[in-house]
Design a protein around this motif. Structure first.
Motif, PDB file in Angstrom:
ATOM      1  N   ASN A   1      -2.469  -0.339 -17.928  1.00 38.73           N
ATOM      2  CA  ASN A   1      -2.875   1.064 -17.824  1.00 38.73           C
ATOM      3  C   ASN A   1      -3.585   1.394 -16.521  1.00 38.73           C
ATOM      4  O   ASN A   1      -4.189   2.449 -16.397  1.00 38.73           O
ATOM      5  CB  ASN A   1      -3.765   1.429 -19.018  1.00 38.73           C
ATOM      6  CG  ASN A   1      -2.987   1.352 -20.313  1.00 38.73           C
ATOM      7  OD1 ASN A   1      -1.853   1.792 -20.386  1.00 38.73           O
ATOM      8  ND2 ASN A   1      -3.581   0.745 -21.320  1.00 38.73           N
ATOM      9  N   GLN A   2      -3.493   0.500 -15.567  1.00 34.56           N
ATOM     10  CA  GLN A   2      -4.163   0.721 -14.290  1.00 34.56           C
ATOM     11  C   GLN A   2      -3.437   1.804 -13.495  1.00 34.56           C
ATOM     12  O   GLN A   2      -2.211   1.855 -13.456  1.00 34.56           O
ATOM     13  CB  GLN A   2      -4.192  -0.588 -13.495  1.00 34.56           C
ATOM     14  CG  GLN A   2      -5.103  -0.559 -12.312  1.00 34.56           C
ATOM     15  CD  GLN A   2      -5.224  -1.947 -11.681  1.00 34.56           C
ATOM     16  OE1 GLN A   2      -4.528  -2.871 -12.036  1.00 34.56           O
ATOM     17  NE2 GLN A   2      -6.114  -2.063 -10.732  1.00 34.56           N
ATOM     18  N   LYS A   3      -4.210   2.676 -12.882  1.00 38.15           N
ATOM     19  CA  LYS A   3      -3.642   3.721 -12.025  1.00 38.15           C
ATOM     20  C   LYS A   3      -3.288   3.102 -10.676  1.00 38.15           C
ATOM     21  O   LYS A   3      -4.046   2.318 -10.119  1.00 38.15           O
ATOM     22  CB  LYS A   3      -4.643   4.853 -11.808  1.00 38.15           C
ATOM     23  CG  LYS A   3      -5.024   5.563 -13.078  1.00 38.15           C
ATOM     24  CD  LYS A   3      -3.920   6.461 -13.550  1.00 38.15           C
ATOM     25  CE  LYS A   3      -4.373   7.234 -14.761  1.00 38.15           C
ATOM     26  NZ  LYS A   3      -3.326   7.612 -15.619  1.00 38.15           N
ATOM     27  N   GLY A   4      -2.148   3.499 -10.155  1.00 36.65           N
ATOM     28  CA  GLY A   4      -1.703   2.970  -8.878  1.00 36.65           C
ATOM     29  C   GLY A   4      -2.145   3.822  -7.714  1.00 36.65           C
ATOM     30  O   GLY A   4      -2.747   4.876  -7.872  1.00 36.65           O
ATOM     31  N   LYS A   5      -1.814   3.322  -6.538  1.00 35.57           N
ATOM     32  CA  LYS A   5      -2.089   4.066  -5.312  1.00 35.57           C
ATOM     33  C   LYS A   5      -0.874   3.936  -4.403  1.00 35.57           C
ATOM     34  O   LYS A   5      -0.007   3.102  -4.617  1.00 35.57           O
ATOM     35  CB  LYS A   5      -3.347   3.527  -4.642  1.00 35.57           C
ATOM     36  CG  LYS A   5      -3.275   2.050  -4.336  1.00 35.57           C
ATOM     37  CD  LYS A   5      -4.591   1.538  -3.807  1.00 35.57           C
ATOM     38  CE  LYS A   5      -4.480   0.076  -3.529  1.00 35.57           C
ATOM     39  NZ  LYS A   5      -5.225  -0.795  -4.340  1.00 35.57           N
ATOM     40  N   ARG A   6      -0.835   4.755  -3.402  1.00 35.89           N
ATOM     41  CA  ARG A   6       0.268   4.702  -2.449  1.00 35.89           C
ATOM     42  C   ARG A   6       0.246   3.358  -1.747  1.00 35.89           C
ATOM     43  O   ARG A   6      -0.809   2.894  -1.317  1.00 35.89           O
ATOM     44  CB  ARG A   6       0.128   5.837  -1.450  1.00 35.89           C
ATOM     45  CG  ARG A   6       1.379   6.064  -0.654  1.00 35.89           C
ATOM     46  CD  ARG A   6       1.235   7.329   0.188  1.00 35.89           C
ATOM     47  NE  ARG A   6       1.769   7.067   1.477  1.00 35.89           N
ATOM     48  CZ  ARG A   6       1.095   6.758   2.578  1.00 35.89           C
ATOM     49  NH1 ARG A   6      -0.129   6.725   2.608  1.00 35.89           N
ATOM     50  NH2 ARG A   6       1.655   6.495   3.705  1.00 35.89           N
ATOM     51  N   PHE A   7       1.404   2.708  -1.670  1.00 39.06           N
ATOM     52  CA  PHE A   7       1.474   1.396  -1.029  1.00 39.06           C
ATOM     53  C   PHE A   7       1.512   1.554   0.478  1.00 39.06           C
ATOM     54  O   PHE A   7       2.287   2.327   1.017  1.00 39.06           O
ATOM     55  CB  PHE A   7       2.711   0.624  -1.485  1.00 39.06           C
ATOM     56  CG  PHE A   7       2.814  -0.741  -0.851  1.00 39.06           C
ATOM     57  CD1 PHE A   7       1.994  -1.764  -1.289  1.00 39.06           C
ATOM     58  CD2 PHE A   7       3.696  -0.981   0.174  1.00 39.06           C
ATOM     59  CE1 PHE A   7       2.067  -3.016  -0.715  1.00 39.06           C
ATOM     60  CE2 PHE A   7       3.776  -2.225   0.766  1.00 39.06           C
ATOM     61  CZ  PHE A   7       2.967  -3.251   0.311  1.00 39.06           C
ATOM     62  N   VAL A   8       0.660   0.820   1.143  1.00 42.88           N
ATOM     63  CA  VAL A   8       0.649   0.769   2.606  1.00 42.88           C
ATOM     64  C   VAL A   8       0.900  -0.667   2.993  1.00 42.88           C
ATOM     65  O   VAL A   8       0.141  -1.564   2.631  1.00 42.88           O
ATOM     66  CB  VAL A   8      -0.705   1.246   3.179  1.00 42.88           C
ATOM     67  CG1 VAL A   8      -0.705   1.155   4.691  1.00 42.88           C
ATOM     68  CG2 VAL A   8      -1.008   2.668   2.715  1.00 42.88           C
ATOM     69  N   ALA A   9       1.990  -0.901   3.698  1.00 42.76           N
ATOM     70  CA  ALA A   9       2.349  -2.257   4.097  1.00 42.76           C
ATOM     71  C   ALA A   9       1.308  -2.811   5.051  1.00 42.76           C
ATOM     72  O   ALA A   9       0.822  -2.090   5.928  1.00 42.76           O
ATOM     73  CB  ALA A   9       3.723  -2.277   4.757  1.00 42.76           C
ATOM     74  N   PRO A  10       0.933  -4.094   4.873  1.00 42.81           N
ATOM     75  CA  PRO A  10      -0.036  -4.672   5.788  1.00 42.81           C
ATOM     76  C   PRO A  10       0.525  -4.747   7.201  1.00 42.81           C
ATOM     77  O   PRO A  10       1.718  -4.941   7.383  1.00 42.81           O
ATOM     78  CB  PRO A  10      -0.278  -6.075   5.227  1.00 42.81           C
ATOM     79  CG  PRO A  10       0.853  -6.340   4.306  1.00 42.81           C
ATOM     80  CD  PRO A  10       1.427  -5.025   3.891  1.00 42.81           C
TER      81      PRO A  10
END
Length: 159
Positions: free
Chosen positions: A142-151
């Motif tokens: 149930n964790q909310k995600g975030k926008r993925f930013v590539a390292p």
């Protein structure tokens, strides 16, 4: 009349037996989505289920071990089928390479978790036993995600 009754009972029995086998089969293997990645994302959003992307390759030993040992565990299979939409990403295909690049996947197998809105939640790299993986997934379900930013790459190309 007796023959019709026996025939009706026979047909009913066969239908019941077939239904039971279909239910057992569906719980003995993970229901990986069949279709395009874009269709998969649309379906996951519609069903509002968390997403798991399974990045694998046919030449990858740990990927085969994950497939044969972890994804065949009945408790994990039941849990995954009930709680996640799962898509296998073959990194040897052009589409798979593109998706792997999008999430900066460079170790196989890697399981990437997304929330129902397709936002990045986290990842698991390598092989995991079924019980461990299930416990980890329950923590993150149930964790909310975030926008993925590539390292950013720490190396620079020199000419």
């Amino acid at each position: 009349m007796r023959i019709k009754l026996m025939l009706l009972l026979g047909v009913t029995f066969v239908m019941f037996a077939s239904y039971t086998n279909v239910a057992e089969i569906s719980q003995s293997q993970v229901n990986f989505y069949k279709g395009s990645y874009d269709d998969f994302l649309r379906e996951a959003k519609k069903l509002k289920k968390p997403i798991m992307l399974d990045f694998w390759a046919s030449w990858c030993g740990p990927c085969k071990k994950l497939e044969n040992e972890t994804f065949t565990n009945p408790n994990l299979v039941t849990y995954l089928n009930a709680n996640y939409m799962i898509y296998k990403v073959d990194i040897d295909s052009f589409d798979g390479m593109s998706i792997a690049d999008r999430f900066a996947v460079d170790v196989y197998p890697t399981l990437v978790l997304l929330d129902p809105k397709t936002k990045y939640v986290g990842r698991y790299r390598g092989f995991f036993p079924a019980d461990y993986l299930r416990n980890e997934l329950e923590k993150n379900k149930n964790q909310k995600g975030k926008r993925f930013v590539a390292p950013k790459s720490s190396t620079t190309a020199s000419l």
